[in-house]
Design a protein around this motif. Structure first.
Motif, PDB file in Angstrom:
ATOM      1  N   THR A 189       0.822  -1.200   0.000  1.00 54.69           N
ATOM      2  CA  THR A 189       0.000   0.000   0.000  1.00 54.69           C
ATOM      3  C   THR A 189       0.858   1.253   0.000  1.00 54.69           C
ATOM      4  OG1 THR A 189      -1.736  -1.152   1.205  1.00 54.69           O
ATOM      5  CG2 THR A 189      -1.821   1.236   1.233  1.00 54.69           C
ATOM      6  N   SER A 190       1.937   1.234   0.785  1.00 57.60           N
ATOM      7  CA  SER A 190       2.775   2.430   0.894  1.00 57.60           C
ATOM      8  C   SER A 190       3.428   2.779  -0.435  1.00 57.60           C
ATOM      9  CB  SER A 190       3.848   2.216   1.974  1.00 57.60           C
ATOM     10  OG  SER A 190       4.735   1.174   1.592  1.00 57.60           O
TER      11      SER A 190
ATOM     12  N   MET B 237       0.538   4.682  -2.775  1.00 63.01           N
ATOM     13  CA  MET B 237      -0.150   5.878  -2.335  1.00 63.01           C
ATOM     14  C   MET B 237       0.275   7.057  -3.196  1.00 63.01           C
ATOM     15  SD  MET B 237      -2.256   5.369   0.117  1.00 63.01           S
ATOM     16  CE  MET B 237      -2.654   4.215   1.429  1.00 63.01           C
TER      17      MET B 237
ATOM     18  N   LYS C 298      -2.266  10.087  -3.821  1.00 65.37           N
ATOM     19  CA  LYS C 298      -3.053  11.309  -3.746  1.00 65.37           C
ATOM     20  C   LYS C 298      -3.807  11.379  -2.427  1.00 65.37           C
ATOM     21  CE  LYS C 298      -7.088   9.352  -6.158  1.00 65.37           C
ATOM     22  NZ  LYS C 298      -7.968   9.466  -7.337  1.00 65.37           N
ATOM     23  N   SER C 299      -4.190  12.588  -2.071  1.00 66.73           N
ATOM     24  CA  SER C 299      -4.978  12.831  -0.874  1.00 66.73           C
ATOM     25  C   SER C 299      -6.399  13.204  -1.275  1.00 66.73           C
ATOM     26  CB  SER C 299      -4.376  13.971  -0.039  1.00 66.73           C
ATOM     27  OG  SER C 299      -3.100  13.626   0.429  1.00 66.73           O
TER      28      SER C 299
ATOM     29  N   THR D 255     -10.328  14.365   0.543  1.00 67.32           N
ATOM     30  CA  THR D 255     -11.061  14.746   1.741  1.00 67.32           C
ATOM     31  C   THR D 255     -12.410  14.053   1.693  1.00 67.32           C
ATOM     32  OG1 THR D 255      -9.990  16.907   1.809  1.00 67.32           O
ATOM     33  CG2 THR D 255     -12.036  16.649   3.065  1.00 67.32           C
TER      34      THR D 255
ATOM     35  N   THR E 294      -8.752  13.904   5.880  1.00 70.15           N
ATOM     36  CA  THR E 294      -7.828  13.792   4.751  1.00 70.15           C
ATOM     37  C   THR E 294      -7.267  12.377   4.730  1.00 70.15           C
ATOM     38  OG1 THR E 294      -7.221  16.124   4.883  1.00 70.15           O
ATOM     39  CG2 THR E 294      -5.706  14.668   3.711  1.00 70.15           C
ATOM     40  N   VAL E 295      -7.444  11.703   3.598  1.00 66.44           N
ATOM     41  CA  VAL E 295      -7.082  10.298   3.492  1.00 66.44           C
ATOM     42  C   VAL E 295      -6.164  10.115   2.294  1.00 66.44           C
ATOM     43  CG1 VAL E 295      -7.960   7.942   3.314  1.00 66.44           C
ATOM     44  CG2 VAL E 295      -9.366   9.707   4.400  1.00 66.44           C
ATOM     45  N   GLU E 296      -5.079   9.398   2.492  1.00 70.76           N
ATOM     46  CA  GLU E 296      -4.161   9.053   1.406  1.00 70.76           C
ATOM     47  C   GLU E 296      -4.646   7.774   0.736  1.00 70.76           C
ATOM     48  OE1 GLU E 296      -1.420  10.799   0.408  1.00 70.76           O
ATOM     49  OE2 GLU E 296      -2.081  12.343   1.828  1.00 70.76           O
TER      50      GLU E 296
ATOM     51  N   ASP F  30      -3.504   6.270  -6.380  1.00 68.26           N
ATOM     52  CA  ASP F  30      -3.946   7.052  -7.533  1.00 68.26           C
ATOM     53  C   ASP F  30      -4.871   6.223  -8.416  1.00 68.26           C
ATOM     54  OD1 ASP F  30      -3.749   9.438  -9.249  1.00 68.26           O
ATOM     55  OD2 ASP F  30      -2.821   8.041 -10.649  1.00 68.26           O
TER      56      ASP F  30
ATOM     57  N   PRO G  49      -6.810   2.251   3.584  1.00 67.72           N
ATOM     58  CA  PRO G  49      -7.424   3.579   3.733  1.00 67.72           C
ATOM     59  C   PRO G  49      -8.945   3.473   3.654  1.00 67.72           C
ATOM     60  CG  PRO G  49      -6.423   3.347   1.563  1.00 67.72           C
ATOM     61  CD  PRO G  49      -6.002   2.154   2.354  1.00 67.72           C
TER      62      PRO G  49
END
Length: 367
Positions: free
Chosen positions: A24-25, A28, A30-31, A33, A39-41, A44, A142
């Motif tokens: 997952t890391s 990641m 984009k963020s 809302t 705010t969640v990562e 894409d 997420p």
């Protein structure tokens, strides 16, 4: 379970969680809302989605069924004719809200979702929101919250999730249908004074003695359709299903009874004091999702048209078959045959002889 099995299960879970976190890391990008303002990562590119509650999962049925990786509850036998074969074959992993099994960390890991969608709004207890956040944080997935209090929230919910998944055009198409359906129904019933509105009792459970307060989101279909819900009270819980006595129901003297559990029909039609009611009986279509409630879903956009037509046919004339076929084609991508349509309204109650192919039964009480 032996101590060796317990250690092995814990080790497998830990390794799976570590691999998922690492994977997952790396993606990641984009963020966003969410509708809680968090705010969640998120990745894409989102290709695998799990829903934490039936309303959210049902949203995916129409918007991006190819991305859904699990169900909160199973479909009924025969629902594949209305929704295709892929979705009913998905694993059932439970949910955070509602009846049924509770979603477990191990089940989430097995699904390998890129993101989870969860339910928020005034109807959702804060404790459930907190539990959802903890669960998905535990497994490194997420979680994005989407507001769905009433039918009026669905167009924006489709738009929000459509942007998240790159399905903006599809989301606009679905949301526009709901907006237009609400507008047509509202216009048809807006000028009916309360004293002239059809008195409606919402019968739930096998004995018909569970119902919903007029303020409950579970009964919003009655409000949209211009009905007067005879059970006037503030809702006592998110789950609803308020207990009432038969004496209360008889005193309410409803003109219309909406039946959710078809096994209640023989009791209503054949036995005891229920026969004293002089009421039109409506049974709710349920495939592949309930048209009114449980779970709350976009199906209500069709349900309110059906119910408004049943309550006020002179105000809201409707080609029910054509409207239903067009709705299922748009939201599920299936073509309903005449037999499919008839089966939606076929009622088979326990103890009843055969099935009744009427969606509106008229019960005139005992002479």
């Amino acid at each position: 379970m032996s101590s060796v099995q317990s250690v092995w299960r814990f080790w497998a879970f830990s390794v799976g969680l570590t691999l998922l976190l690492l994977a997952t890391s790396e993606v990641m990008a984009k963020s966003v809302t969410d509708m809680l303002g968090r705010t969640v990562e998120v990745p894409d590119r989102i290709e695998r989605v799990v829903g934490a509650a039936p309303p959210i999962t049902s949203l995916m049925f129409a918007l991006a069924p190819e991305a859904l990786v699990g169900l909160n509850m199973p479909f009924a036998a025969g629902d594949e004719r209305f929704i295709g074969t892929r979705l009913p074959a998905l694993p059932v992993v439970g949910g955070i809200l509602g009846h049924g099994r509770r979603m477990q960390p191990e089940s989430i890991l097995e699904l390998r979702p890129d993101v989870a969608l969860a339910l928020t709004g005034s109807i959702v207890p804060q404790a459930s929101i907190d539990e959802t956040i903890r669960l998905f944080k535990q497994v490194g997935v997420p979680v994005v919250f989407v507001t769905l209090d009433t039918l009026a929230d669905w167009p924006q919910a489709f738009q929000f999730v459509g942007q998240l998944l790159g399905k903006e055009t599809r989301a606009q198409e679905l949301g526009s249908y709901i907006t237009e359906a609400m507008a047509r129904v509202t216009q048809a019933v807006a000028d009916i004074p309360e004293s002239s509105r059809k008195r409606v009792y919402y019968a739930q459970g096998r004995d018909g003695l569970a119902t919903e307060c007029d303020t409950s989101f579970h009964a919003q279909g009655i409000r949209w359709a211009g009905g007067y819900n005879v059970h006037r009270c503030p809702s006592s819980s998110y789950m609803g299903m308020e207990a009432v006595s038969l004496e209360q129901v008889l005193a309410y003297a409803p003109q219309v009874v909406i039946v959710q559990d078809n096994s209640f029909l023989p009791r209503f039609q054949e036995h005891g004091p229920w026969r004293r009611l002089q009421a039109q009986v409506l049974t709710v279509p349920k495939s592949p999702l309930n048209w009114l409630d449980r779970p709350a879903s976009f199906m209500l956009a069709l349900g309110i048209q059906w119910l408004t037509h049943e309550l006020y046919p002179e105000r809201f004339p409707l080609d029910l078959k054509g409207t239903t076929q067009a709705f299922y084609a748009r939201f599920f991508g299936v073509t309903l045959t005449d037999a499919d349509f008839d089966s939606l309204f076929a009622v088979q109650g326990e103890g009843a002889a055969g099935s009744m192919h009427q969606h509106s039964l008229h019960h005139h009480g005992a002479e």
